[in-house]
Structures are given as C-alpha cells and as structure tokens.
Design a protein around this motif. Structure first.
Motif, PDB file in Angstrom:
ATOM      1  N   THR A 190       0.830  -1.206   0.000  1.00 27.93           N
ATOM      2  CA  THR A 190       0.000   0.000   0.000  1.00 27.93           C
ATOM      3  C   THR A 190       0.865   1.256   0.000  1.00 27.93           C
ATOM      4  O   THR A 190       0.526   2.252  -0.646  1.00 27.93           O
ATOM      5  CB  THR A 190      -0.955  -0.005   1.206  1.00 27.93           C
ATOM      6  OG1 THR A 190      -1.718  -1.217   1.190  1.00 27.93           O
ATOM      7  CG2 THR A 190      -1.923   1.168   1.141  1.00 27.93           C
ATOM      8  N   TYR A 191       1.989   1.200   0.689  1.00 27.28           N
ATOM      9  CA  TYR A 191       2.932   2.325   0.646  1.00 27.28           C
ATOM     10  C   TYR A 191       3.354   2.590  -0.794  1.00 27.28           C
ATOM     11  O   TYR A 191       3.306   3.734  -1.276  1.00 27.28           O
ATOM     12  CB  TYR A 191       4.148   2.018   1.507  1.00 27.28           C
ATOM     13  CG  TYR A 191       5.222   3.080   1.456  1.00 27.28           C
ATOM     14  CD1 TYR A 191       5.167   4.184   2.305  1.00 27.28           C
ATOM     15  CD2 TYR A 191       6.286   2.993   0.557  1.00 27.28           C
ATOM     16  CE1 TYR A 191       6.145   5.167   2.251  1.00 27.28           C
ATOM     17  CE2 TYR A 191       7.261   3.967   0.496  1.00 27.28           C
ATOM     18  CZ  TYR A 191       7.189   5.058   1.350  1.00 27.28           C
ATOM     19  OH  TYR A 191       8.167   6.044   1.298  1.00 27.28           O
ATOM     20  N   ASN A 192       3.785   1.533  -1.500  1.00 32.52           N
ATOM     21  CA  ASN A 192       4.197   1.703  -2.894  1.00 32.52           C
ATOM     22  C   ASN A 192       3.083   2.338  -3.730  1.00 32.52           C
ATOM     23  O   ASN A 192       3.321   3.231  -4.544  1.00 32.52           O
ATOM     24  CB  ASN A 192       4.530   0.342  -3.533  1.00 32.52           C
ATOM     25  CG  ASN A 192       5.431  -0.522  -2.702  1.00 32.52           C
ATOM     26  OD1 ASN A 192       6.269  -0.039  -1.951  1.00 32.52           O
ATOM     27  ND2 ASN A 192       5.265  -1.829  -2.829  1.00 32.52           N
ATOM     28  N   ALA A 193       1.861   1.845  -3.513  1.00 35.81           N
ATOM     29  CA  ALA A 193       0.720   2.313  -4.298  1.00 35.81           C
ATOM     30  C   ALA A 193       0.422   3.785  -4.048  1.00 35.81           C
ATOM     31  O   ALA A 193       0.112   4.532  -4.986  1.00 35.81           O
ATOM     32  CB  ALA A 193      -0.511   1.459  -3.993  1.00 35.81           C
ATOM     33  N   THR A 194       0.534   4.213  -2.794  1.00 35.34           N
ATOM     34  CA  THR A 194       0.277   5.625  -2.502  1.00 35.34           C
ATOM     35  C   THR A 194       1.327   6.516  -3.145  1.00 35.34           C
ATOM     36  O   THR A 194       1.008   7.602  -3.650  1.00 35.34           O
ATOM     37  CB  THR A 194       0.233   5.895  -0.991  1.00 35.34           C
ATOM     38  OG1 THR A 194       1.480   5.524  -0.373  1.00 35.34           O
ATOM     39  CG2 THR A 194      -0.907   5.143  -0.326  1.00 35.34           C
ATOM     40  N   LYS A 195       2.557   6.065  -3.161  1.00 35.97           N
ATOM     41  CA  LYS A 195       3.621   6.882  -3.754  1.00 35.97           C
ATOM     42  C   LYS A 195       3.499   6.922  -5.276  1.00 35.97           C
ATOM     43  O   LYS A 195       3.774   7.952  -5.903  1.00 35.97           O
ATOM     44  CB  LYS A 195       4.989   6.349  -3.326  1.00 35.97           C
ATOM     45  CG  LYS A 195       5.259   6.506  -1.828  1.00 35.97           C
ATOM     46  CD  LYS A 195       5.154   7.948  -1.374  1.00 35.97           C
ATOM     47  CE  LYS A 195       5.520   8.129   0.083  1.00 35.97           C
ATOM     48  NZ  LYS A 195       5.477   9.551   0.521  1.00 35.97           N
ATOM     49  N   ALA A 196       3.077   5.804  -5.877  1.00 37.83           N
ATOM     50  CA  ALA A 196       2.823   5.802  -7.315  1.00 37.83           C
ATOM     51  C   ALA A 196       1.675   6.753  -7.657  1.00 37.83           C
ATOM     52  O   ALA A 196       1.710   7.459  -8.674  1.00 37.83           O
ATOM     53  CB  ALA A 196       2.508   4.389  -7.793  1.00 37.83           C
ATOM     54  N   ALA A 197       0.670   6.766  -6.806  1.00 36.58           N
ATOM     55  CA  ALA A 197      -0.470   7.658  -7.032  1.00 36.58           C
ATOM     56  C   ALA A 197      -0.066   9.120  -6.918  1.00 36.58           C
ATOM     57  O   ALA A 197      -0.489   9.960  -7.726  1.00 36.58           O
ATOM     58  CB  ALA A 197      -1.584   7.334  -6.041  1.00 36.58           C
ATOM     59  N   ILE A 198       0.759   9.443  -5.934  1.00 37.18           N
ATOM     60  CA  ILE A 198       1.208  10.831  -5.789  1.00 37.18           C
ATOM     61  C   ILE A 198       2.113  11.229  -6.954  1.00 37.18           C
ATOM     62  O   ILE A 198       2.099  12.383  -7.405  1.00 37.18           O
ATOM     63  CB  ILE A 198       1.903  11.027  -4.435  1.00 37.18           C
ATOM     64  CG1 ILE A 198       0.879  10.979  -3.299  1.00 37.18           C
ATOM     65  CG2 ILE A 198       2.646  12.375  -4.388  1.00 37.18           C
ATOM     66  CD1 ILE A 198      -0.127  12.121  -3.301  1.00 37.18           C
ATOM     67  N   HIS A 199       2.897  10.288  -7.460  1.00 37.59           N
ATOM     68  CA  HIS A 199       3.684  10.569  -8.675  1.00 37.59           C
ATOM     69  C   HIS A 199       2.768  10.996  -9.819  1.00 37.59           C
ATOM     70  O   HIS A 199       2.993  12.024 -10.469  1.00 37.59           O
ATOM     71  CB  HIS A 199       4.488   9.331  -9.066  1.00 37.59           C
ATOM     72  CG  HIS A 199       5.047   9.387 -10.453  1.00 37.59           C
ATOM     73  ND1 HIS A 199       6.079  10.228 -10.813  1.00 37.59           N
ATOM     74  CD2 HIS A 199       4.699   8.699 -11.592  1.00 37.59           C
ATOM     75  CE1 HIS A 199       6.350  10.068 -12.097  1.00 37.59           C
ATOM     76  NE2 HIS A 199       5.529   9.148 -12.588  1.00 37.59           N
ATOM     77  N   SER A 200       1.713  10.234 -10.048  1.00 38.33           N
ATOM     78  CA  SER A 200       0.767  10.564 -11.117  1.00 38.33           C
ATOM     79  C   SER A 200       0.060  11.881 -10.837  1.00 38.33           C
ATOM     80  O   SER A 200      -0.113  12.716 -11.742  1.00 38.33           O
ATOM     81  CB  SER A 200      -0.253   9.422 -11.257  1.00 38.33           C
ATOM     82  OG  SER A 200      -1.212   9.729 -12.235  1.00 38.33           O
ATOM     83  N   TYR A 201      -0.355  12.076  -9.594  1.00 38.74           N
ATOM     84  CA  TYR A 201      -1.046  13.312  -9.209  1.00 38.74           C
ATOM     85  C   TYR A 201      -0.149  14.530  -9.439  1.00 38.74           C
ATOM     86  O   TYR A 201      -0.605  15.587  -9.890  1.00 38.74           O
ATOM     87  CB  TYR A 201      -1.448  13.213  -7.744  1.00 38.74           C
ATOM     88  CG  TYR A 201      -2.529  14.171  -7.305  1.00 38.74           C
ATOM     89  CD1 TYR A 201      -3.871  13.868  -7.498  1.00 38.74           C
ATOM     90  CD2 TYR A 201      -2.212  15.380  -6.689  1.00 38.74           C
ATOM     91  CE1 TYR A 201      -4.865  14.740  -7.084  1.00 38.74           C
ATOM     92  CE2 TYR A 201      -3.198  16.255  -6.272  1.00 38.74           C
ATOM     93  CZ  TYR A 201      -4.528  15.932  -6.471  1.00 38.74           C
ATOM     94  OH  TYR A 201      -5.503  16.803  -6.062  1.00 38.74           O
ATOM     95  N   THR A 202       1.144  14.358  -9.162  1.00 43.56           N
ATOM     96  CA  THR A 202       2.100  15.448  -9.336  1.00 43.56           C
ATOM     97  C   THR A 202       2.234  15.833 -10.801  1.00 43.56           C
ATOM     98  O   THR A 202       2.320  17.029 -11.134  1.00 43.56           O
ATOM     99  CB  THR A 202       3.468  15.038  -8.753  1.00 43.56           C
ATOM    100  OG1 THR A 202       3.322  14.721  -7.369  1.00 43.56           O
ATOM    101  CG2 THR A 202       4.495  16.160  -8.900  1.00 43.56           C
ATOM    102  N   ILE A 203       2.253  14.856 -11.681  1.00 44.75           N
ATOM    103  CA  ILE A 203       2.324  15.143 -13.112  1.00 44.75           C
ATOM    104  C   ILE A 203       1.114  15.955 -13.551  1.00 44.75           C
ATOM    105  O   ILE A 203       1.231  16.934 -14.316  1.00 44.75           O
ATOM    106  CB  ILE A 203       2.421  13.837 -13.910  1.00 44.75           C
ATOM    107  CG1 ILE A 203       3.762  13.142 -13.643  1.00 44.75           C
ATOM    108  CG2 ILE A 203       2.255  14.101 -15.413  1.00 44.75           C
ATOM    109  CD1 ILE A 203       3.854  11.751 -14.210  1.00 44.75           C
ATOM    110  N   THR A 204      -0.064  15.572 -13.069  1.00 45.60           N
ATOM    111  CA  THR A 204      -1.278  16.317 -13.407  1.00 45.60           C
ATOM    112  C   THR A 204      -1.225  17.744 -12.877  1.00 45.60           C
ATOM    113  O   THR A 204      -1.553  18.705 -13.590  1.00 45.60           O
ATOM    114  CB  THR A 204      -2.508  15.590 -12.845  1.00 45.60           C
ATOM    115  OG1 THR A 204      -2.585  14.287 -13.399  1.00 45.60           O
ATOM    116  CG2 THR A 204      -3.787  16.355 -13.177  1.00 45.60           C
TER     117      THR A 204
END
Length: 254
Positions: free
Chosen positions: A150-164
């Motif tokens: 879940t940690y990995n998933a949250t960081k991947a999500a924030i990576h995507s959110y940051t690009i947006t």
C-alpha cells in the motif's frame, strides 16, 4: 525554485527527511514552518533557529487540515512553498486475508493527506510569487517492495497526481517531485542504521544541490534512486524488482 527568501511549509518536519530538509532549507536563508503530529518533535527541529516555526497538524483529518490551513495563513500569509513530506510505511502480507487497518491508515496519510493539503492551499499559492509545491514520493513508486504494497501504491499515485498538477498549474505554481531511495531514517523500525541504505546527511546534501539548480529539475532524483526511476524505461524492470526485494530482505534480516 528560488534558493532563498521563501516561506516554506514542510509536513513531517519532526524527524527524518523532513527534519533534515527543513533545517537545511532554513540555513540556506528561508523562513521555514515545520508541521507534524508531535509538538515536542517539532520543537526539537526548530530549536535555536530564528525564522523557523512549528505548527501541529493532524494530516489524517479533513477538519484538522482545514483548521491547520486557517492557522497557517493567519500566522504566515507569505507562505509560497509547500513540501508534502509526511508519510508512514507499514509492512503487509498479501498472501493471506488480513486486517486492513495499516493499509487504510497509509492511504489516509500518504495520499489523501497531501491531496487535501494541496487543495486547501491552491487558491493561496496561485496568488504568490515564486510559488512551489514539492511532493515527496519514493523510488518504490516505480519498482515496488512486495512487503509494503500500500505504501508503494500511494507513492505511485502521488507521482501521477504530481504530473497532473504540473500541467494544470503550469505558469502559476512550480511543481516538483522528490523521490528518495532507501534512506537511513526512522520510517521503519531499525532503518536508521540499516546497512546499504543511504545516510541521511548524504541524501540531504544531494537534494539541496539539485534544488538549488536553476532551473530546478521537475524531478529531484539522487543518484541512488535513478536505477528504480528508470528501470522500466531501460528494459530492466523484472531484474530490478527481483534484486530490490532480495536486497531489502537481506538488509532487514542481516
């Protein structure tokens, strides 16, 4: 990001990467506000440093974030930099049905917390000169550690959110991603001295050198994290996944 003269808010500023960056950014000539759950830890971060301040923040609560934003802007209306650093990392076993309390807490702190805080400050930041948001993700956003899904998933999500965010706020707010490797901090038990992890001082030195580049790179990547960030692009994802998880297991058990 301009190197000095900012008013910077950094969450998770009571320990680890947040504390180290807060102190270095302060010493570079910025006013810094550290935020976190524990007042005593925040007080230790700011001790003996003028123009360094502390505010308690409950990052898990929408009401807490709304209250924090009101207190922050009331006391420090010149805030122009937000660094979303607060985060937790919990081990989970996906091989069996298990309690999801840790997974839910991780999502609330690591994903919903930054999204809510960014949202609460967007109207303010777009009006500031030299406004910046820095989101701290992880090398594990790109190649996962199987024991912390879940940690990995949250960081991947924030990576995507940051690009947006970078696209939507282009020309208004500079958006930067900081993706650390494994660093010797208290993120997990025993990690402060874990062999093979990057010493915190070395990590902070590299980050500060990258942050002061003009223009500042949109992704702050120290040398030790680049093999994770570009594993897939370099056609080395499967190999890197295997090596990363073998290394992590040995480091924790060695």
């Amino acid at each position: 990001m301009k190197p000095s003269g900012n008013t910077i808010l950094i969450t998770g500023g009571g320990s680890g990467i947040g504390q180290a960056l807060a102190q270095r950014l302060h010493d570079a000539g910025n006013t810094v506000i550290v935020a976190g759950r524990r007042q005593n830890a925040l007080d230790e971060t700011i001790a003996g440093r003028a123009n360094m301040h502390a505010l308690v923040l409950d990052i898990e609560s929408p009401e807490g974030i709304a209250d924090f934003t009101e207190r922050l802007l009331g006391a420090y209306p010149s805030v122009n930099v937000l660094i979303n650093n607060a985060g937790i990392m919990r081990f989970e076993d996906l091989a069996q049905t298990h309690d999801l309390t840790d997974a839910e807490a991780t999502i609330t702190t690591n994903l919903l917390g930054p999204i809510r805080l960014i949202n609460s400050l967007t109207d303010h930041l777009v009006k500031q000169s030299d406004a910046v948001v820095i989101n701290v993700t992880s090398g594990l956003a790109f190649v996962p550690l199987t024991t912390t899904p879940t940690y990995n998933a949250t960081k991947a999500a924030i990576h995507s959110y940051t690009i947006t965010l970078r696209e939507v706020l282009k020309g208004k707010v500079e958006i930067i991603e900081l993706a650390p490797p494994a660093v010797q901090t208290g993120l997990t038990h025993g990690q402060e001295t874990r062999p093979g992890y990057q010493p915190l001082t070395d990590f902070t030195d590299e980050v500060m050198a990258l942050l002061t580049q003009q223009p500042t790179p949109p992704e702050i990547l120290v040398e030790r994290v680049r093999f994770l960030r570009f594993a897939e692009a370099n056609g080395q994802f499967d190999e890197t996944l295997t090596k990363l998880n073998a290394f992590a297991a040995q480091a924790r058990n060695g």
